[in-house]
Design a protein around this motif. Structure first.
Motif, PDB file in Angstrom:
ATOM      1  N   ASN A  96       0.857  -1.184   0.000  1.00  0.00           N
ATOM      2  CA  ASN A  96       0.000   0.000   0.000  1.00  0.00           C
ATOM      3  C   ASN A  96       0.892   1.232   0.000  1.00  0.00           C
ATOM      4  O   ASN A  96       1.465   1.601   1.029  1.00  0.00           O
ATOM      5  CB  ASN A  96      -0.912  -0.012   1.235  1.00  0.00           C
ATOM      6  CG  ASN A  96      -1.848   1.177   1.268  1.00  0.00           C
ATOM      7  OD1 ASN A  96      -2.152   1.775   0.238  1.00  0.00           O
ATOM      8  ND2 ASN A  96      -2.296   1.538   2.454  1.00  0.00           N
ATOM      9  N   VAL A  97       1.027   1.870  -1.164  1.00  0.00           N
ATOM     10  CA  VAL A  97       1.983   2.956  -1.351  1.00  0.00           C
ATOM     11  C   VAL A  97       1.268   4.211  -1.842  1.00  0.00           C
ATOM     12  O   VAL A  97       0.401   4.133  -2.714  1.00  0.00           O
ATOM     13  CB  VAL A  97       3.077   2.579  -2.390  1.00  0.00           C
ATOM     14  CG1 VAL A  97       4.175   3.635  -2.407  1.00  0.00           C
ATOM     15  CG2 VAL A  97       3.655   1.216  -2.097  1.00  0.00           C
ATOM     16  N   ILE A  98       1.654   5.345  -1.277  1.00  0.00           N
ATOM     17  CA  ILE A  98       1.231   6.638  -1.804  1.00  0.00           C
ATOM     18  C   ILE A  98       2.469   7.502  -1.998  1.00  0.00           C
ATOM     19  O   ILE A  98       3.519   7.241  -1.413  1.00  0.00           O
ATOM     20  CB  ILE A  98       0.223   7.350  -0.872  1.00  0.00           C
ATOM     21  CG1 ILE A  98       0.856   7.617   0.498  1.00  0.00           C
ATOM     22  CG2 ILE A  98      -1.053   6.532  -0.742  1.00  0.00           C
ATOM     23  CD1 ILE A  98      -0.034   8.426   1.433  1.00  0.00           C
ATOM     24  N   VAL A  99       2.359   8.509  -2.840  1.00  0.00           N
ATOM     25  CA  VAL A  99       3.473   9.417  -3.122  1.00  0.00           C
ATOM     26  C   VAL A  99       3.102  10.821  -2.677  1.00  0.00           C
ATOM     27  O   VAL A  99       1.984  11.291  -2.939  1.00  0.00           O
ATOM     28  CB  VAL A  99       3.825   9.421  -4.631  1.00  0.00           C
ATOM     29  CG1 VAL A  99       4.842  10.517  -4.952  1.00  0.00           C
ATOM     30  CG2 VAL A  99       4.355   8.057  -5.049  1.00  0.00           C
ATOM     31  N   GLY A 100       4.018  11.474  -1.977  1.00  0.00           N
ATOM     32  CA  GLY A 100       3.840  12.863  -1.587  1.00  0.00           C
ATOM     33  C   GLY A 100       4.835  13.747  -2.316  1.00  0.00           C
ATOM     34  O   GLY A 100       6.038  13.500  -2.286  1.00  0.00           O
ATOM     35  N   GLN A 101       4.314  14.744  -3.009  1.00  0.00           N
ATOM     36  CA  GLN A 101       5.186  15.599  -3.810  1.00  0.00           C
ATOM     37  C   GLN A 101       4.566  16.989  -3.895  1.00  0.00           C
ATOM     38  O   GLN A 101       3.352  17.152  -3.743  1.00  0.00           O
ATOM     39  CB  GLN A 101       5.369  14.998  -5.207  1.00  0.00           C
ATOM     40  CG  GLN A 101       6.310  15.744  -6.133  1.00  0.00           C
ATOM     41  CD  GLN A 101       7.687  15.935  -5.539  1.00  0.00           C
ATOM     42  OE1 GLN A 101       8.246  15.031  -4.934  1.00  0.00           O
ATOM     43  NE2 GLN A 101       8.244  17.129  -5.702  1.00  0.00           N
ATOM     44  N   ARG A 102       5.412  17.994  -4.115  1.00  0.00           N
ATOM     45  CA  ARG A 102       4.900  19.350  -4.254  1.00  0.00           C
ATOM     46  C   ARG A 102       4.011  19.428  -5.502  1.00  0.00           C
ATOM     47  O   ARG A 102       4.422  19.041  -6.586  1.00  0.00           O
ATOM     48  CB  ARG A 102       6.068  20.337  -4.350  1.00  0.00           C
ATOM     49  CG  ARG A 102       5.648  21.806  -4.368  1.00  0.00           C
ATOM     50  CD  ARG A 102       6.856  22.687  -4.105  1.00  0.00           C
ATOM     51  NE  ARG A 102       7.927  22.417  -5.061  1.00  0.00           N
ATOM     52  CZ  ARG A 102       8.007  22.963  -6.275  1.00  0.00           C
ATOM     53  NH1 ARG A 102       7.059  23.791  -6.685  1.00  0.00           N
ATOM     54  NH2 ARG A 102       9.017  22.683  -7.064  1.00  0.00           N
ATOM     55  N   LYS A 103       2.794  19.932  -5.301  1.00  0.00           N
ATOM     56  CA  LYS A 103       1.816  19.958  -6.387  1.00  0.00           C
ATOM     57  C   LYS A 103       2.252  20.899  -7.511  1.00  0.00           C
ATOM     58  O   LYS A 103       2.903  21.920  -7.268  1.00  0.00           O
ATOM     59  CB  LYS A 103       0.451  20.400  -5.834  1.00  0.00           C
ATOM     60  CG  LYS A 103      -0.714  20.021  -6.714  1.00  0.00           C
ATOM     61  CD  LYS A 103      -2.038  20.265  -5.997  1.00  0.00           C
ATOM     62  CE  LYS A 103      -3.202  19.821  -6.864  1.00  0.00           C
ATOM     63  NZ  LYS A 103      -4.501  20.041  -6.178  1.00  0.00           N
ATOM     64  N   LYS A 163       2.436  10.727 -14.851  1.00  0.00           N
ATOM     65  CA  LYS A 163       2.788   9.943 -16.040  1.00  0.00           C
ATOM     66  C   LYS A 163       3.127   8.499 -15.682  1.00  0.00           C
ATOM     67  O   LYS A 163       2.912   7.589 -16.474  1.00  0.00           O
ATOM     68  CB  LYS A 163       3.960  10.591 -16.777  1.00  0.00           C
ATOM     69  CG  LYS A 163       3.606  11.896 -17.478  1.00  0.00           C
ATOM     70  CD  LYS A 163       4.822  12.488 -18.181  1.00  0.00           C
ATOM     71  CE  LYS A 163       4.472  13.813 -18.860  1.00  0.00           C
ATOM     72  NZ  LYS A 163       5.661  14.431 -19.502  1.00  0.00           N
ATOM     73  N   ASP A 164       3.683   8.306 -14.475  1.00  0.00           N
ATOM     74  CA  ASP A 164       4.050   6.958 -14.029  1.00  0.00           C
ATOM     75  C   ASP A 164       2.865   6.177 -13.471  1.00  0.00           C
ATOM     76  O   ASP A 164       3.026   5.031 -13.034  1.00  0.00           O
ATOM     77  CB  ASP A 164       5.152   7.035 -12.961  1.00  0.00           C
ATOM     78  CG  ASP A 164       6.511   7.380 -13.551  1.00  0.00           C
ATOM     79  OD1 ASP A 164       6.672   7.293 -14.781  1.00  0.00           O
ATOM     80  OD2 ASP A 164       7.419   7.734 -12.770  1.00  0.00           O
ATOM     81  N   GLY A 165       1.690   6.807 -13.458  1.00  0.00           N
ATOM     82  CA  GLY A 165       0.497   6.076 -13.054  1.00  0.00           C
ATOM     83  C   GLY A 165      -0.052   6.397 -11.676  1.00  0.00           C
ATOM     84  O   GLY A 165      -1.068   5.807 -11.257  1.00  0.00           O
ATOM     85  N   TRP A 166       0.554   7.332 -10.959  1.00  0.00           N
ATOM     86  CA  TRP A 166       0.033   7.718  -9.648  1.00  0.00           C
ATOM     87  C   TRP A 166      -1.142   8.674  -9.854  1.00  0.00           C
ATOM     88  O   TRP A 166      -1.079   9.578 -10.682  1.00  0.00           O
ATOM     89  CB  TRP A 166       1.127   8.357  -8.809  1.00  0.00           C
ATOM     90  CG  TRP A 166       2.301   7.444  -8.601  1.00  0.00           C
ATOM     91  CD1 TRP A 166       3.483   7.468  -9.272  1.00  0.00           C
ATOM     92  CD2 TRP A 166       2.390   6.348  -7.683  1.00  0.00           C
ATOM     93  NE1 TRP A 166       4.306   6.458  -8.843  1.00  0.00           N
ATOM     94  CE2 TRP A 166       3.661   5.749  -7.863  1.00  0.00           C
ATOM     95  CE3 TRP A 166       1.525   5.809  -6.737  1.00  0.00           C
ATOM     96  CZ2 TRP A 166       4.093   4.653  -7.123  1.00  0.00           C
ATOM     97  CZ3 TRP A 166       1.952   4.708  -5.996  1.00  0.00           C
ATOM     98  CH2 TRP A 166       3.214   4.142  -6.182  1.00  0.00           C
ATOM     99  N   GLU A 167      -2.209   8.484  -9.088  1.00  0.00           N
ATOM    100  CA  GLU A 167      -3.453   9.230  -9.299  1.00  0.00           C
ATOM    101  C   GLU A 167      -3.667  10.276  -8.207  1.00  0.00           C
ATOM    102  O   GLU A 167      -3.743   9.927  -7.020  1.00  0.00           O
ATOM    103  CB  GLU A 167      -4.640   8.270  -9.300  1.00  0.00           C
ATOM    104  CG  GLU A 167      -4.601   7.228 -10.407  1.00  0.00           C
ATOM    105  CD  GLU A 167      -5.817   6.321 -10.362  1.00  0.00           C
ATOM    106  OE1 GLU A 167      -6.942   6.850 -10.458  1.00  0.00           O
ATOM    107  OE2 GLU A 167      -5.630   5.096 -10.210  1.00  0.00           O
TER     108      GLU A 167
END
Length: 349
Positions: free
Chosen positions: A55-62, A72-76
């Motif tokens: 169960n993975v999520i990504v946090g990044q500056r919007k 582009k890599d598929g994270w929603e």
């Protein structure tokens, strides 16, 4: 964990045979892994974890380039991709994969979202080892762990897709929950490690900084440049000088060394090459040993860390970096290399 003998010294090693993916999935079945940062290590580690069923999520500056890359890599957005603070709030394991300078800048935000029992995960020991300089001092009620793949995130991902693994080191700086070991090994298996060998945060960063400045990047570029310059000064063409200095090494010899070792390489080359290599390798060792000793000393004193912090925190860092990279890129040796690469059979139409 097994004891493996490496040239007479025993080390603690964990393999995928003794800690299979199914066990890693069981250990982390109730965890949410929040990957903070999507630069060098973030893409490879997060995608491998996702593909391995975690169960993975990504946090990044919007609205940043990295945010767009993650999409582009598929994270929603809103499902598996979130602004940093929201990802931090959702995660139970925080994979802190920003650059060293980025980690320093964002640390106050990360720290306020850490909850008792969380795990704080690094892939580089820099922030913790030099905490007096970075001010990254974790609270006592979280696990602080490290998995450091011995290669780039790009290599980690590529080898994963090929069904192979990239060896990683692991370390535990703080075990607040009593589960730090099983968590760090499960994460190491999850990101696609071949096997995991034990280290400490300090040893990881000392070896890493020495390696980057040494045989991995700094020293090898210096050797390339010196040999190329000597060949050119003695009338050899750019093509010949580059092929003899870089192309033969990277395309032909190093893959064989990786597969079989340098002793095998020596045993399976011409007798003329054998004699010369055996006669000269110790001269190069003796010539460079003082430089490596100086380098390690500067790393251990924290001077290299401070130089990196000072340089990377400057507002015009990116512009200065591009100038230095341009000098390399436009040098005759690497300009010749760009042409040589186009002539490889796989690049010809």
């Amino acid at each position: 964990m097994a004891k493996i003998n490496f040239g007479g010294t025993e080390e603690n090693v964990v393999t995928r045979e003794e800690f299979p993916l199914s066990k890693a999935q069981e250990v982390l079945k109730d965890e949410t892994i929040a990957v903070i940062g999507y630069g060098v290590q973030g893409p490879g580690q997060s995608l491998n974890l996702k593909d391995n069923g975690f169960n993975v999520i990504v946090g990044q500056r919007k609205d940043s380039k990295s945010w767009d890359k993650a999409i582009k890599d598929g994270w929603e957005p809103g499902k598996t991709l979130f602004p940093i603070e929201e990802a931090l709030e959702r995660g139970t394991i925080i994979q802190y994969l920003l650059s060293d300078a980025g980690q320093i800048a964002v640390w106050p935000t990360v720290k306020k979202h850490l909850k008792p029992g969380n795990a704080l995960y690094f892939s580089h020991g820099f922030g913790i080892t030099y905490k007096e300089r970075t001010n990254i001092i974790p609270p006592k009620d979280v696990d602080v762990i490290l998995v450091a793949p011995k290669g780039s995130g790009t290599s980690l991902r590529r080898m994963f897709l090929e069904g192979r693994g990239l060896n990683s080191s692991y370390a535990i700086f703080q075990d607040a929950t009593g589960r730090a070991f099983e968590r760090v090994i499960a994460l190491g298996i999850g990101v696609g490690s071949g096997y995991l060998f034990e280290t400490t945060f300090q040893k990881e960063v000392y070896s890493d900084l020495t390696g980057e400045r040494g045989t991995l990047m700094g020293a090898i570029q210096g050797l390339f440049a010196a040999q190329y310059e000597v060949l050119r000064a003695n009338g050899h063409s750019p093509s010949e000088a580059f092929n003899e200095t870089v192309e033969e090494l990277t395309q032909s010899l190093m893959p064989l060394v990786a597969e079989n070792g340098m002793d095998w390489m020596y045993a399976n080359c011409s007798t003329t090459a054998q004699r010369g290599a055996l006669d000269w390798w110790k001269k190069f060792r003796d010539a460079t040993l003082p430089v490596f000793k100086e380098l390690y000393s500067e790393v251990a004193k924290g001077n290299e860390a401070q130089r990196a912090i000072d340089a990377n925190s400057q507002k015009d860092y990116r512009e200065k970096l591009e100038e230095e990279l341009k000098e390399l890129r436009e040098s005759e040796m690497w300009a010749a290399g760009a042409v040589v690469r186009t002539l490889r059979p796989e690049n010809q139409k």
